[in-house]
Write a protein that holds these residues in place. Structure first.
Motif, PDB file in Angstrom:
ATOM      1  N   GLY A  40       0.708  -1.171  -0.146  1.00  0.00           N
ATOM      2  CA  GLY A  40       0.076   0.009   0.193  1.00  0.00           C
ATOM      3  C   GLY A  40       0.735   1.189   0.011  1.00  0.00           C
ATOM      4  N   ARG A  41       2.289   1.182  -0.175  1.00  0.00           N
ATOM      5  CA  ARG A  41       2.626   2.365  -0.325  1.00  0.00           C
ATOM      6  C   ARG A  41       4.158   2.069  -1.125  1.00  0.00           C
ATOM      7  NH1 ARG A  41       7.157  -0.162   2.062  1.00  0.00           N
ATOM      8  NH2 ARG A  41       7.210  -0.542   4.084  1.00  0.00           N
ATOM      9  N   GLY A  42       4.686   3.251  -1.564  1.00  0.00           N
ATOM     10  CA  GLY A  42       5.922   3.319  -2.295  1.00  0.00           C
ATOM     11  C   GLY A  42       7.344   3.470  -1.316  1.00  0.00           C
ATOM     12  N   ASP A  43       8.504   3.725  -1.986  1.00  0.00           N
ATOM     13  CA  ASP A  43       9.717   3.851  -1.312  1.00  0.00           C
ATOM     14  C   ASP A  43       9.905   5.219  -1.084  1.00  0.00           C
ATOM     15  OD1 ASP A  43      10.631   1.341  -1.901  1.00  0.00           O
ATOM     16  OD2 ASP A  43      11.511   1.866  -3.585  1.00  0.00           O
ATOM     17  N   LEU A  44      10.327   5.376   0.534  1.00  0.00           N
ATOM     18  CA  LEU A  44      10.594   6.637   0.830  1.00  0.00           C
ATOM     19  C   LEU A  44      11.755   7.331   0.253  1.00  0.00           C
ATOM     20  CD1 LEU A  44      10.927   5.936   4.674  1.00  0.00           C
ATOM     21  CD2 LEU A  44       9.631   7.777   3.748  1.00  0.00           C
ATOM     22  N   MET A  45      11.405   8.788  -0.097  1.00  0.00           N
ATOM     23  CA  MET A  45      12.671   9.583  -0.956  1.00  0.00           C
ATOM     24  C   MET A  45      13.061  10.519  -0.103  1.00  0.00           C
ATOM     25  SD  MET A  45      12.739   7.906  -4.045  1.00  0.00           S
ATOM     26  CE  MET A  45      13.318   9.233  -4.836  1.00  0.00           C
ATOM     27  N   VAL A  46      14.276  11.088   0.172  1.00  0.00           N
ATOM     28  CA  VAL A  46      14.855  11.903   1.025  1.00  0.00           C
ATOM     29  C   VAL A  46      15.301  13.225   0.096  1.00  0.00           C
ATOM     30  CG1 VAL A  46      16.460  12.658   2.860  1.00  0.00           C
ATOM     31  CG2 VAL A  46      15.255  10.304   2.698  1.00  0.00           C
ATOM     32  N   LEU A  47      14.896  14.459   0.357  1.00  0.00           N
ATOM     33  CA  LEU A  47      15.469  15.576  -0.216  1.00  0.00           C
ATOM     34  C   LEU A  47      16.272  16.398   0.642  1.00  0.00           C
ATOM     35  CD1 LEU A  47      12.217  16.560  -2.031  1.00  0.00           C
ATOM     36  CD2 LEU A  47      14.175  15.322  -2.868  1.00  0.00           C
ATOM     37  N   PHE A  63      -2.311   3.135  -7.899  1.00  0.00           N
ATOM     38  CA  PHE A  63      -3.543   3.913  -7.701  1.00  0.00           C
ATOM     39  C   PHE A  63      -4.581   3.100  -6.882  1.00  0.00           C
ATOM     40  CE2 PHE A  63      -1.575   5.658 -11.545  1.00  0.00           C
ATOM     41  CZ  PHE A  63      -1.642   7.060 -11.316  1.00  0.00           C
ATOM     42  N   LEU A  64      -5.177   3.890  -5.900  1.00  0.00           N
ATOM     43  CA  LEU A  64      -6.350   3.365  -5.657  1.00  0.00           C
ATOM     44  C   LEU A  64      -7.529   3.626  -6.504  1.00  0.00           C
ATOM     45  CD1 LEU A  64      -8.549   2.708  -3.266  1.00  0.00           C
ATOM     46  CD2 LEU A  64      -8.706   5.068  -2.522  1.00  0.00           C
ATOM     47  N   VAL A  65      -8.209   2.472  -6.998  1.00  0.00           N
ATOM     48  CA  VAL A  65      -9.192   2.599  -8.344  1.00  0.00           C
ATOM     49  C   VAL A  65     -10.692   2.851  -7.617  1.00  0.00           C
ATOM     50  CG1 VAL A  65      -9.951   1.781 -10.368  1.00  0.00           C
ATOM     51  CG2 VAL A  65      -7.456   1.549  -9.651  1.00  0.00           C
ATOM     52  N   ALA A  66     -11.335   3.623  -7.899  1.00  0.00           N
ATOM     53  CA  ALA A  66     -12.898   3.696  -7.513  1.00  0.00           C
ATOM     54  C   ALA A  66     -13.514   2.880  -8.487  1.00  0.00           C
ATOM     55  CB  ALA A  66     -13.315   5.300  -7.722  1.00  0.00           C
ATOM     56  N   ALA A 210     -10.334   3.362   3.969  1.00  0.00           N
ATOM     57  CA  ALA A 210      -9.690   1.983   4.363  1.00  0.00           C
ATOM     58  C   ALA A 210      -8.780   1.623   2.954  1.00  0.00           C
ATOM     59  CB  ALA A 210     -11.002   1.041   4.055  1.00  0.00           C
ATOM     60  N   GLY A 211      -9.105   2.088   1.799  1.00  0.00           N
ATOM     61  CA  GLY A 211      -8.290   1.932   0.801  1.00  0.00           C
ATOM     62  C   GLY A 211      -6.941   2.578   0.931  1.00  0.00           C
ATOM     63  N   LEU A 212      -6.718   3.792   1.522  1.00  0.00           N
ATOM     64  CA  LEU A 212      -5.604   4.215   1.657  1.00  0.00           C
ATOM     65  C   LEU A 212      -4.685   4.053   3.011  1.00  0.00           C
ATOM     66  CD1 LEU A 212      -6.567   7.923   0.255  1.00  0.00           C
ATOM     67  CD2 LEU A 212      -5.398   5.934  -0.738  1.00  0.00           C
TER      68      LEU A 212
END
Length: 230
Positions: A40-47, A63-66, A210-212
């Motif tokens: 449910g999530r991608g990688d952390l990116m650090v700036l 994506f969450l798809v409706a 719930a999807g997020l």
């Protein structure tokens, strides 16, 4: 300022964690990233900035798809807390769809909390966002530390504003998901009023949240290996 493409049926939302330096914004995102289900999530990116840093991740790698086919992606950011990075804070706030203000519960940080929230109000106005209508939650972090503001005082200070307030220990891993879940729910209300997500796309608030927000249980992490907040 939702990024919405009606032709491609795609929506990208931006949520921002704001607050004074060392209040635990980064720790919140590290814990949130760790506690959400991996699919449910991608990688952390650090700036990196000098003496501070901004981190972000895509909450959903796709994506969450409706039910209607509308695709929704959420990106979650922190801002650097130090005053000298105010230009970066403004840049990150641009087009934000919701904000979590992370306050430091320690008594010695009262003035920093007030100044940082005032700075948030100013910067939102500068980037064209209305704090009175923007989805906003407040978290009092570091409840695991001694000499902290009482919950009664927190309640009395914020009750009249109507802004949801949470107590948390991001370092210990509690209160993090709850804060984020409420921010997502408030963001849905604003989206639904504008894009009629329930009526046009078959996506009600419960399904959106719930999807997020799909936690896999608390798994506390140490930011620097010594149990300190960032």
């Amino acid at each position: 300022m939702i990024a919405y493409d009606d032709i491609e049926r795609k929506m990208v939302l931006k949520l921002v964690y704001y607050g004074p330096a060392m209040s635990g914004k980064t720790t919140n995102l590290l814990q949130l990233h760790e506690q959400l289900q991996r699919n449910g999530r991608g990688d952390l990116m650090v700036l990196d900035t000098r003496d501070d840093r901004t981190i972000f991740f895509d909450l959903l790698p796709f994506f969450l798809v409706a039910p209607s086919g509308l695709k929704i992606k959420v990106k979650v950011y922190t801002v650097p807390g130090q005053v000298k990075h105010d230009a970066t804070r403004k840049a990150v706030l641009q087009r934000a769809d919701g904000v979590a203000f992370i306050a430091d519960s320690q008594n010695r940080e009262r003035a920093n909390n007030v100044n940082s929230f005032s700075n948030l109000e100013d910067n939102l106005a500068l980037v064209g966002l209305d704090i009175d209508t923007l989805p906003l939650v407040v978290q009092y972090n570091k409840r695991d530390l001694p000499d902290i503001v009482s919950e009664e005082e927190i309640h009395n200070s914020w009750q009249s504003t109507g802004i949801p307030v949470f107590c948390a220990s991001a370092l210990k891993g509690w209160g993090v998901v709850e804060t984020f879940r409420q921010l997502v729910a408030l963001t849905y209300a604003r989206l639904d009023s504008r894009f009629r997500l329930a009526e046009r796309h078959g996506l009600d608030r419960d399904a959106f949240v719930a999807g997020l927000v799909r936690p896999r249980g608390p798994r506390p992490v140490s930011v620097d290996g010594e149990g300190r907040y960032e």
